[in-house]
Design an enzyme around this catalytic site. Structure first.
Site, PDB file in Angstrom:
ATOM      1  N   LYS A  20       0.837  -1.214   0.000  1.00 38.13           N
ATOM      2  CA  LYS A  20       0.000   0.000   0.000  1.00 38.13           C
ATOM      3  C   LYS A  20       0.868   1.259   0.000  1.00 38.13           C
ATOM      4  CE  LYS A  20      -2.941   0.941   3.606  1.00 38.13           C
ATOM      5  NZ  LYS A  20      -2.935   2.336   4.086  1.00 38.13           N
ATOM      6  N   SER A 160       7.072   9.427  12.075  1.00 37.36           N
ATOM      7  CA  SER A 160       5.929   9.207  11.196  1.00 37.36           C
ATOM      8  C   SER A 160       6.387   9.355   9.757  1.00 37.36           C
ATOM      9  CB  SER A 160       4.829  10.229  11.499  1.00 37.36           C
ATOM     10  OG  SER A 160       3.929  10.291  10.420  1.00 37.36           O
ATOM     11  N   GLN A 162       4.500   9.429   7.276  1.00 32.57           N
ATOM     12  CA  GLN A 162       3.591  10.325   6.564  1.00 32.57           C
ATOM     13  C   GLN A 162       4.030  11.784   6.739  1.00 32.57           C
ATOM     14  OE1 GLN A 162      -0.308   9.263   8.010  1.00 32.57           O
ATOM     15  NE2 GLN A 162      -0.339   7.368   6.831  1.00 32.57           N
ATOM     16  N   ASP A 305       1.723  -0.918  11.803  1.00 32.85           N
ATOM     17  CA  ASP A 305       0.419  -1.410  11.332  1.00 32.85           C
ATOM     18  C   ASP A 305       0.161  -2.854  11.740  1.00 32.85           C
ATOM     19  OD1 ASP A 305      -0.106   1.037  10.196  1.00 32.85           O
ATOM     20  OD2 ASP A 305       0.724   0.476   8.254  1.00 32.85           O
ATOM     21  N   LYS A 332      -4.846   6.112  14.713  1.00 25.03           N
ATOM     22  CA  LYS A 332      -4.974   5.428  13.415  1.00 25.03           C
ATOM     23  C   LYS A 332      -6.454   5.414  13.003  1.00 25.03           C
ATOM     24  CE  LYS A 332      -0.643   4.642  12.829  1.00 25.03           C
ATOM     25  NZ  LYS A 332       0.075   5.374  11.782  1.00 25.03           N
TER      26      LYS A 332
HETATM   27  C1  S3P Z   1       2.265   4.950   6.220  1.00 23.11           C
HETATM   28  C2  S3P Z   1       2.849   5.290   7.409  1.00 23.11           C
HETATM   29  C3  S3P Z   1       2.351   4.857   8.719  1.00 23.11           C
HETATM   30  C4  S3P Z   1       1.344   3.727   8.590  1.00 23.11           C
HETATM   31  C5  S3P Z   1       0.356   3.928   7.480  1.00 23.11           C
HETATM   32  C6  S3P Z   1       1.071   4.090   6.147  1.00 23.11           C
HETATM   33  C7  S3P Z   1       2.860   5.460   4.969  1.00 23.11           C
HETATM   34  O1  S3P Z   1       1.732   5.948   9.353  1.00 23.11           O
HETATM   35  O2  S3P Z   1       0.648   3.544   9.814  1.00 23.11           O
HETATM   36  O3  S3P Z   1      -0.519   2.818   7.377  1.00 23.11           O
HETATM   37  O4  S3P Z   1       2.565   4.911   3.888  1.00 23.11           O
HETATM   38  O5  S3P Z   1       3.647   6.417   5.045  1.00 23.11           O
HETATM   39  P1  S3P Z   1       2.620   7.022  10.191  1.00 23.11           P
HETATM   40  O6  S3P Z   1       3.699   7.421   9.311  1.00 23.11           O
HETATM   41  O7  S3P Z   1       1.696   8.145  10.534  1.00 23.11           O
HETATM   42  O8  S3P Z   1       3.062   6.274  11.410  1.00 23.11           O
END
Ligand code: S3P
Length: 418
Positions: A20, A160, A162, A305, A332
């Site tokens: 993903k 994080s 993200q 996750d 989450k």
């Molecule tokens: C993700 C980062 C994670 C993860 C999410 C996907 C990503 O979140 O929990 O399902 O693709 O960058 P965080 O970066 O907020 O921990």
């Protein structure tokens, strides 16, 4: 509602959907690149469909044929768009940074769950670059207002991917260099893909530095997602033997294997190879007697996750497990500390929630019972695994949310849909 029977034995060879995180980035970065690219084994779960919708709205052309995407990028994004990010935290957070870098206005919004998740964590670091990002009381809708960006240095308080990625995607359009560091290294797919697409980027431990960059389109062959494989790996450990094929084993994602090592789960990585700049392997897992473990903040980002599932495994492990430093689970798709503890207890286990984790007393057998997903895909799938491993089985309520990351999860599990 989906009924799931307890089983004595679970065995099989599985091809799992594409990763993903990598699919999101392949769509976004190619959508904003110069040229055409083909993405294969892309995950077409609802979250990645949200990313496709947003990138099309910004001007990219994306043709979908099963799990193959043909993308024609647009380095200049359309102004004044409204970007519906659905349920996807990755879509809204990464795109906020990417759009802010383009100095255009946009509104980013999503569903009820997404609208309850924190967005200041991206707005504040982007403001340090000069971006003007307004949240709605710290949440979506998020409004990006055009402003020039200047590179700067920053240390994030949370690990994080993200947030880090939002800063990097803004940083590649800022004047000067942008350096971002984080306490524990989170998944690094953005860094790897930016480097492979010709960006000006350096990684040094937990710090990443980017300069102004033009992205060149790049074909991506997406490895299968260890976060989706994890459910089948866990069933191997609990109930028999499973082989998950072609799984991405990027070290920022393999925390579950560290948990397996400590739990005493028997597994092997077979047929290791490099595919599309990411290491992959087939993962063979066999039924194992497990012992309780301790996990702390350092362990969390690489299994963020998978933690609900790891907690479930601990509910079957001998002794008392302590998991701390996992407060991020509270923000989450559901409050996963609360929903995971409820899930384990509804199965007949013994899980106490703490502010930032769990205390779990393992039992040899769990009775089963009904599990509510709270519309969180990872909770629905963890619940299904727990029910297969239980004595009496039970129902997963509101199970359709699996489509967010794993549309054919129940088929792969061999569960009749009714
Ligand atoms: C993700 C980062 C994670 C993860 C999410 C996907 C990503 O979140 O929990 O399902 O693709 O960058 P965080 O970066 O907020 O921990």
């Amino acid at each position: 509602m989906q009924y799931i029977q307890g089983r004595q034995y679970f065995e099989g060879e599985f091809n799992l959907p594409g990763d993903k995180s990598i699919t999101h980035r392949a769509i976004m970065l190619n959508g904003g690149a110069d040229g055409e690219a083909v993405i294969t084994n892309a995950l077409m779960g609802e979250d990645c469909v949200s990313t496709c919708r947003c990138m099309r709205a910004l001007g990219a052309k994306i043709d979908v044929d099963g799990t193959t995407l043909r993308i024609t990028g647009t380095p200049r994004f359309r102004r004044g768009t409204e970007l519906n990010c659905g349920n996807s935290g990755t879509t809204i957070r990464l795109l906020t940074g990417f759009v802010a870098g383009k100095q255009i206005d946009a509104k980013l919004y999503g569903d009820e769950s997404l609208s309850s998740r924190p967005m200041r964590r991206v707005a504040d670091p982007l403001a340090l670059l000069g971006a003007n990002v307004k949240t709605t009381d710290g949440h979506a809708p998020v409004y990006v207002i055009p402003a020039p960006l200047r590179g700067t240095e920053m240390s994030l308080l949370i690990s994080s991917a993200q947030v880090k990625s939002a800063v990097l995607l803004a940083g590649i359009s800022a004047d000067g260099e942008t350096r971002v560091s984080e306490p524990v290294k989170s998944r690094d797919h953005t860094e790897r893909m930016l480097a492979a697409m010709g960006a000006n980027i350096r990684v040094n431990g937990n710090s990443v530095t980017v300069g102004k960059s033009v992205l060149k389109a790049m074909d991506v062959c997406v490895p299968s997602d260890i976060s989706s494989a994890a459910y089948f790996m866990a069933l191997g450990a609990l109930k028999g033997k499973t082989l998950c094929k072609n799984i991405g084993i990027n070290p920022t994602r393999t925390g579950i294997l560290n948990a397996f090592d400590r739990l005493g789960v028997k597994y092997q990585l077979l047929n290791k190879r490099i595919s599309g700049g990411e290491e992959t392997a087939d993962i063979l897992v066999e039924k194992s007697d497990m012992r309780a473990i301790t996990l702390t903040a350092e362990d969390v980002p690489a299994m963020i996750d998978e933690l609900p599932l790891v907690a479930l495994l601990c509910a079957f492990a001998d002794g008392e497990t302590h998991i701390t430093g996992a407060k991020e689970l509270r923000v989450k798709e559901s409050d996963r500390i609360r929903t995971t503890a409820e899930l384990i207890n509804n199965l007949g286990g013994d899980c106490r929630e703490t502010e930032d984790g769990f205390i779990i007393r393992g039992k040899e057998k769990l009775r089963g019972g009904d599990i509510d997903s709270y519309l969180d895909h990872r909770i629905a799938m963890t619940g299904a695994v727990g029910l297969i491993a239980s004595e009496n089985g039970g129902n997963v309520l509101r199970e359709d949310c699996c489509a967010i990351s794993f549309p054919d999860f129940f088929d792969k599990l061999g569960v009749k849909r009714g």
